[in-house]
Design an enzyme around this catalytic site. Structure first.
Site, PDB file in Angstrom:
ATOM      1  N   ALA A 127       5.577  15.185   9.362  1.00  0.00           N
ATOM      2  CA  ALA A 127       4.331  15.651   9.974  1.00  0.00           C
ATOM      3  C   ALA A 127       3.430  16.242   8.904  1.00  0.00           C
ATOM      4  CB  ALA A 127       4.633  16.677  11.069  1.00  0.00           C
ATOM      5  N   PRO A 131      -5.400  17.349  12.956  1.00  0.00           N
ATOM      6  CA  PRO A 131      -6.656  16.885  13.567  1.00  0.00           C
ATOM      7  C   PRO A 131      -7.859  16.968  12.633  1.00  0.00           C
ATOM      8  CG  PRO A 131      -5.400  18.159  15.153  1.00  0.00           C
ATOM      9  CD  PRO A 131      -4.659  18.263  13.851  1.00  0.00           C
ATOM     10  N   GLY A 132      -7.898  17.969  11.767  1.00  0.00           N
ATOM     11  CA  GLY A 132      -9.038  18.112  10.857  1.00  0.00           C
ATOM     12  C   GLY A 132      -8.724  17.754   9.422  1.00  0.00           C
ATOM     13  N   GLY A 134      -7.007  14.623   7.019  1.00  0.00           N
ATOM     14  CA  GLY A 134      -6.401  13.309   6.866  1.00  0.00           C
ATOM     15  C   GLY A 134      -5.760  13.172   5.507  1.00  0.00           C
ATOM     16  N   ILE A 160       1.430  11.110  14.265  1.00  0.00           N
ATOM     17  CA  ILE A 160       2.781  11.204  13.706  1.00  0.00           C
ATOM     18  C   ILE A 160       3.648  10.050  14.198  1.00  0.00           C
ATOM     19  CG2 ILE A 160       4.795  12.660  13.393  1.00  0.00           C
ATOM     20  CD1 ILE A 160       2.068  13.690  12.204  1.00  0.00           C
ATOM     21  N   GLU A 245       6.714   5.429  -0.388  1.00  0.00           N
ATOM     22  CA  GLU A 245       6.021   5.181   0.880  1.00  0.00           C
ATOM     23  C   GLU A 245       4.982   4.071   0.712  1.00  0.00           C
ATOM     24  OE1 GLU A 245       3.112   7.467   4.124  1.00  0.00           O
ATOM     25  OE2 GLU A 245       4.023   8.601   2.464  1.00  0.00           O
ATOM     26  N   GLY A 366      -0.655   6.172   4.804  1.00  0.00           N
ATOM     27  CA  GLY A 366      -0.076   6.238   3.469  1.00  0.00           C
ATOM     28  C   GLY A 366      -1.098   6.629   2.412  1.00  0.00           C
ATOM     29  N   GLY A 367      -2.254   7.133   2.856  1.00  0.00           N
ATOM     30  CA  GLY A 367      -3.393   7.376   1.984  1.00  0.00           C
ATOM     31  C   GLY A 367      -4.350   6.214   2.106  1.00  0.00           C
ATOM     32  N   THR A 368      -5.594   6.489   2.453  1.00  0.00           N
ATOM     33  CA  THR A 368      -6.558   5.408   2.638  1.00  0.00           C
ATOM     34  C   THR A 368      -6.732   4.616   1.342  1.00  0.00           C
ATOM     35  OG1 THR A 368      -8.481   6.721   1.976  1.00  0.00           O
ATOM     36  CG2 THR A 368      -7.827   6.821   4.307  1.00  0.00           C
TER      37      THR A 368
END
Length: 384
Positions: A127, A131-132, A134, A160, A245, A366-368
């Site tokens: 986790a 919400p705020g 990313g 999650i 990941e 996984g990270g943009t």
């Protein structure tokens, strides 16, 4: 060109995985999508077949296989039946949660959680996202307040994977508000801890069967025995595990794109338009030729990344390159293959339509991909 990635041992393992997929996965895909949840039975079946916990120590129920090629075989066989939702859940377990516990856990923690996770009896999650917050992990607000014998956790997480069904959740918590990058810790929250609740099972564009949820923490007491790694070391611990990941995401991207292209080649030879199979049109052949070449070139880099991971030589930058490029190629291949299907490509009864829905998230989690390019760019100009 011969691929050369696998040995006879890997191909023998593939037969086991393929049989598992034929028996336990393929017949259930439509039902899982409809119920928006994957049965826990398939996790138990995978555990019984030795398909989970591949890198976990043998003494804790795993196979002690640091060679990622075995995991790659699992990815490829699941992709062949377009089981992206299950592949995502298994990747969370084997490429994220279990490696964290294996590398950072105490012997007591490993004994407590790893055998159940390798057997499919315990489902893991991590986790991070809020919400705020990313991709910017430094913005995490979920707090851990020191109390006698442990920590009180308060806050919420969202998006999650395995959130509803998870039994063991590695939670990224801010334990020192003034600590900067040294102010985060990883705390393991178990299913039945008082104050830990699940929110909505989130409705998504794709990966419908994948379990994705909101999590809430209201004065959840987490004992010191559930601190993973060192207090204050959470940010560095996260960074050190991100290459695996991202390799996992890249591997699935390539495997899924391969499956979509193979399915499309077959479709274009069967579908007739203007009195001939559409594969006989020059445009179709040019499209297929371009996609096949893109995948072959991508495969060369991703395969090398797989080997680099086994040699403990996969860098953060190379993993970012693999994740960014492979997911962009995946989405491009799927989109163009859908176009070759014409109107039928928009029907969910066709695998390419489901792949279209499921692929878009690959460029985000996984990270943009924008973050991936930032990582690569900073390295090129010498910025940390």
């Amino acid at each position: 060109m011969r691929r050369g990635l696998y040995t006879a041992d890997h191909e023998e393992f593939r037969e086991v995985v393929a049989e598992f997929v034929r028996r336990e996965v393929a017949p259930n895909l439509e039902r899982w999508d409809e119920q928006r949840l994957i049965d826990r039975d398939v996790w138990l079946a995978a555990g019984e077949q030795g398909l989970l916990g591949l890198a976990a120590p043998e003494e804790h129920g795993g196979a002690a296989l640091s060679d990622y090629r075995y995991r790659n075989v699992v990815q490829e066989e699941l992709a062949k039946v377009f089981a992206s939702s299950l592949a995502s859940g298994f990747s969370l377990q084997d490429d994220i949660a279990i490696p964290y516990l294996t590398s950072l856990g105490t012997e007591e923690q490993k004994k407590r959680w790893l055998p159940g996770m390798a057997a499919g009896k315990l489902i893991g999650a991590i986790a991070m996202t809020e919400p705020g917050t990313g991709s910017d992990l430094r913005g995490i607000k979920t707090s851990g307040t020191r109390v006698d014998g442990g920590w009180l956790v308060n806050g919420s997480k969202t998006f999650i994977t395995n959130g509803i069904q998870s039994d063991v959740v590695i939670v990224v918590v801010r334990t020192d508000p003034e600590g900067g990058s040294q102010g985060f810790s990883l705390l393991v929250v178990e299913r039945d801890m008082p104050g830990f609740t699940r929110g909505r099972k989130l409705a998504k564009v794709g990966l419908h069967a994948q379990d994705t949820a909101e999590l809430f923490f209201d004065d959840v007491f987490v004992p010191d025995s559930h601190v993973l790694g060192t207090v204050g070391g959470g940010f560095g611990q996260l960074v050190s595990h991100l290459p695996l990941e991202r390799l996992s995401i890249a591997a699935h991207a390539l495997a899924l794109a391969d499956a979509v292209l193979a399915d499309t080649i077959e479709y274009t030879q069967q579908r007739v338009a203007f009195g001939q199979p559409i594969a006989d049109f020059q445009n179709t052949r040019f499209e297929l030729a371009e996609l096949s070449t893109e995948l072959d070139v991508t495969r060369a880099f991703v395969d090398r990344a797989v080997l680099a991971h086994g040699e403990d030589d996969l860098t953060v930058v190379d993993a970012a390159k693999a994740k960014w490029w492979a997911t962009e190629v995946q989405n491009r291949v799927v989109d163009r293959c859908l176009q070759l299907h014409g109107g039928y490509g928009y029907m969910l009864e066709y695998p390419v339509a489901r792949a279209f829905q499921d692929s878009r998230i690959q460029k985000i989690f996984g990270g943009t991909n924008e973050i991936m390019k930032q990582i690569i760019g900073r390295d090129l100009i010498g910025r940390k």
